[in-house]
Scaffold this active site. Structure first.
Site, PDB file in Angstrom:
ATOM      1  N   THR A  74       0.841  -1.206   0.000  1.00  0.00           N
ATOM      2  CA  THR A  74       0.000   0.000   0.000  1.00  0.00           C
ATOM      3  C   THR A  74       0.873   1.252   0.000  1.00  0.00           C
ATOM      4  O   THR A  74       0.643   2.186  -0.779  1.00  0.00           O
ATOM      5  CB  THR A  74      -0.945  -0.001   1.226  1.00  0.00           C
ATOM      6  N   ASN A 153      -5.976  -9.964  -7.309  1.00  0.00           N
ATOM      7  CA  ASN A 153      -6.105 -10.596  -5.995  1.00  0.00           C
ATOM      8  C   ASN A 153      -7.423 -11.348  -5.815  1.00  0.00           C
ATOM      9  O   ASN A 153      -7.503 -12.264  -5.019  1.00  0.00           O
ATOM     10  CB  ASN A 153      -5.938  -9.550  -4.888  1.00  0.00           C
ATOM     11  N   GLN A 181       0.433  -9.580  -5.843  1.00  0.00           N
ATOM     12  CA  GLN A 181      -0.031 -10.978  -5.824  1.00  0.00           C
ATOM     13  C   GLN A 181       0.784 -11.893  -6.733  1.00  0.00           C
ATOM     14  O   GLN A 181       0.810 -13.101  -6.515  1.00  0.00           O
ATOM     15  CB  GLN A 181      -1.501 -11.056  -6.241  1.00  0.00           C
ATOM     16  N   SER A 201       5.022  -7.247  -1.386  1.00  0.00           N
ATOM     17  CA  SER A 201       4.619  -7.199   0.017  1.00  0.00           C
ATOM     18  C   SER A 201       5.056  -8.492   0.691  1.00  0.00           C
ATOM     19  O   SER A 201       4.699  -9.584   0.241  1.00  0.00           O
ATOM     20  CB  SER A 201       3.104  -7.048   0.115  1.00  0.00           C
ATOM     21  N   HIS A 203       4.211  -9.985   3.482  1.00  0.00           N
ATOM     22  CA  HIS A 203       3.233 -10.916   4.096  1.00  0.00           C
ATOM     23  C   HIS A 203       2.398 -11.677   3.073  1.00  0.00           C
ATOM     24  O   HIS A 203       1.651 -12.587   3.435  1.00  0.00           O
ATOM     25  CB  HIS A 203       2.336 -10.182   5.111  1.00  0.00           C
ATOM     26  N   THR A 242      13.744   5.401   9.972  1.00  0.00           N
ATOM     27  CA  THR A 242      14.663   4.311  10.321  1.00  0.00           C
ATOM     28  C   THR A 242      14.187   3.004   9.697  1.00  0.00           C
ATOM     29  O   THR A 242      13.010   2.657   9.783  1.00  0.00           O
ATOM     30  CB  THR A 242      14.733   4.164  11.855  1.00  0.00           C
ATOM     31  N   CYS A 327      -9.784  -6.467   1.765  1.00  0.00           N
ATOM     32  CA  CYS A 327      -9.874  -5.008   1.856  1.00  0.00           C
ATOM     33  C   CYS A 327     -11.281  -4.520   1.603  1.00  0.00           C
ATOM     34  O   CYS A 327     -11.665  -3.454   2.034  1.00  0.00           O
ATOM     35  CB  CYS A 327      -8.948  -4.374   0.834  1.00  0.00           C
TER      36      CYS A 327
HETATM   37  C1  LIG Z   1      -2.405  -7.132  -0.405  1.00  0.00           C
HETATM   38  C2  LIG Z   1      -2.390  -6.300  -1.617  1.00  0.00           C
HETATM   39  C3  LIG Z   1      -1.981  -4.957  -1.560  1.00  0.00           C
HETATM   40  C4  LIG Z   1      -1.634  -4.274  -0.267  1.00  0.00           C
HETATM   41  O1  LIG Z   1      -0.486  -4.818   0.316  1.00  0.00           O
HETATM   42  P1  LIG Z   1      -0.071  -4.490   1.821  1.00  0.00           P
HETATM   43  O2  LIG Z   1       1.374  -4.858   1.887  1.00  0.00           O
HETATM   44  O3  LIG Z   1      -0.926  -5.350   2.695  1.00  0.00           O
HETATM   45  O4  LIG Z   1      -0.285  -3.042   2.051  1.00  0.00           O
HETATM   46  C5  LIG Z   1      -1.950  -4.250  -2.739  1.00  0.00           C
HETATM   47  N1  LIG Z   1      -2.281  -4.820  -3.916  1.00  0.00           N
HETATM   48  C6  LIG Z   1      -2.668  -6.102  -4.003  1.00  0.00           C
HETATM   49  C7  LIG Z   1      -3.011  -6.683  -5.339  1.00  0.00           C
HETATM   50  C8  LIG Z   1      -2.738  -6.877  -2.869  1.00  0.00           C
HETATM   51  O5  LIG Z   1      -3.138  -8.150  -2.958  1.00  0.00           O
END
Ligand SMILES: *Cc1c(COP(=O)(O)O)cnc(C)c1O
Length: 383
Positions: A74, A153, A181, A201, A203, A242, A327
């Site tokens: 994000t 996603n 994704q 990302s 996670h 940081t 989301c």
């Molecule tokens: C999860 C996701 C995001 C946001 O990622 P975060 O690291 O959780 O902020 C943006 N774009 C897509 C396609 C996602 O699946």
């Protein structure tokens, strides 16, 4: 079989134990500030960050110097969109995005529109695909940015990015792709695809939450960005603050593991998904959304006409999955992605997303398929 069975890997993934083990020393033992240049504590932290920069760059065939660490996708998307809008003011204010983008892109563009940007929407077809002929109609000499996500996603649909980036580049616009994704699931090659900006990302790829990165092309062409965050000039002035050394180290490790296991991941996810879809869908029981040919290997979006997805989810507490994306499932709105693909309001509300991951087993998939089929039949017989 551990309950509830997790089938929502596109919302988040569990951190790989090897990632957690790799991160741990950076909390208490090697806790230095990566910007401390005068002692060993700082040097060790900096080394960990630079190793991660190489690992993330390698996942997308970029140069380490093109990676900017952020708190996640994000933030990376905000830096990309806001950063281009401010840096390219003299060229224009026109931005093109696809209708199937993630909220991070849509909401940032809604904000930029209030700041004077002109936003055009690139439509997608019934499979969620965007077409070069449509983009050609929208680009102009004052277009500064085109954003089309790689893997969706909600449906998993994958775009062919090169024909789209070629058109963006024909008017000297920056080409951005939300690759959150697709990174770690399928090949992402910024050079082959002609990507100027994209994001990762941690996670979503079996790393920690709160860490991610933005890829910023440095040559052919060099992308200019204005920062969103100020204070200290970290990350070449693009993202002050940081550095989250442990998180960044974890992102790097997760990227390395994903890159080395791409083929095995794809094969195993496709196998499980095929099994799942075969067990759930026969005849006109339901239909699958998105491109069956070009899709993320772990994702399926299934519509069960005549039912409501929330009712189905409420009946299946032993299975963790979602309506659309995490989301948007907080709101009552049907998925904008499915509506953009031409599904009716009722069809969009009758749709579930199942996204599989490395820990899923054949036993879990068979149990989930049986439970979903049973619950759908029950809901239909009551109606
Ligand atoms: C999860 C996701 C995001 C946001 O990622 P975060 O690291 O959780 O902020 C943006 N774009 C897509 C396609 C996602 O699946």
């Amino acid at each position: 079989m551990k309950l509830p069975v997790y089938l929502d890997y596109n919302a988040s993934t569990p951190a790989d134990p090897a990632v957690v083990a790799y991160m741990l020393p950076f909390f208490s033992e090697y806790f230095g500030n990566a910007s401390s240049k005068t002692h060993k504590y700082g040097w060790i932290a900096e080394q960990a960050v630079e190793t991660a920069r190489e690992q993330v760059a390698s996942l997308i065939n970029a140069e380490p110097a093109e990676i900017v660490f952020t708190s996640g996708a994000t933030e990376a998307i905000n830096l990309a969109l806001q950063g281009v809008f401010r840096a390219y003011h003299s060229k224009g204010r026109h931005i093109i995005i696809s209708t199937a983008e993630h909220k991070a892109v849509l909401d940032t563009c809604a904000y930029l529109e209030k700041q004077g940007a002109e936003i055009s929407l690139l439509p997608v077809d019934r499979l969620g695909k965007a077409y070069p002929e449509e983009l050609k109609k929208l680009v102009r000499s004052d277009t500064i940015l085109v954003a089309v996500m790689h893997g969706n996603n909600e449906t998993g649909t994958l775009q062919h990015l090169k024909p789209l980036s070629d058109i963006a580049h024909s008017v000297k616009a920056v080409f951005m792709s939300d690759t959150t994704q697709s990174c770690g699931k399928v090949t992402v090659d910024v050079n082959e695809f002609g990507i100027d900006l994209c994001c990762v990302s941690a996670h979503k790829i079996y790393g920690p939450k709160g860490t991610g990165a933005l890829y910023v092309r440095r040559k052919n062409p060099r992308v200019a960005l204005s920062p969103v965050m100020f204070g200290g000039g970290h990350e070449k002035g693009l993202r002050s603050g940081t550095l989250n050394v442990a998180g960044i180290a974890g992102l790097g490790k997760a990227a390395e593991i994903a890159a080395s296991g791409l083929w095995e991941y794809g094969t195993e996810m496709s196998r499980l998904r095929t099994l799942l879809e075969q067990q759930i869908c026969d005849n006109d029981f339901c239909f699958i959304n998105g491109s069956v040919k070009d899709r993320l290997p772990n994702t399926t979006s299934i519509t069960f006409p005549g039912i409501r997805a929330e009712q189905l989810i409420a009946r299946l507490p032993d299975y963790a999955f979602s309506t659309g994306s995490a989301c948007t499932s907080a709101s009552d709105e049907p998925s904008h992605v499915l509506l953009a693909m031409g599904l009716s309001d009722a069809e969009a509300r009758a749709t579930i997303r199942l996204s599989l991951g490395k820990k899923n087993t054949t036993e879990e998939i068979l149990a989930a398929a049986a439970a979903i089929r049973g619950a759908v039949s029950q809901l239909r017989s009551k109606a």
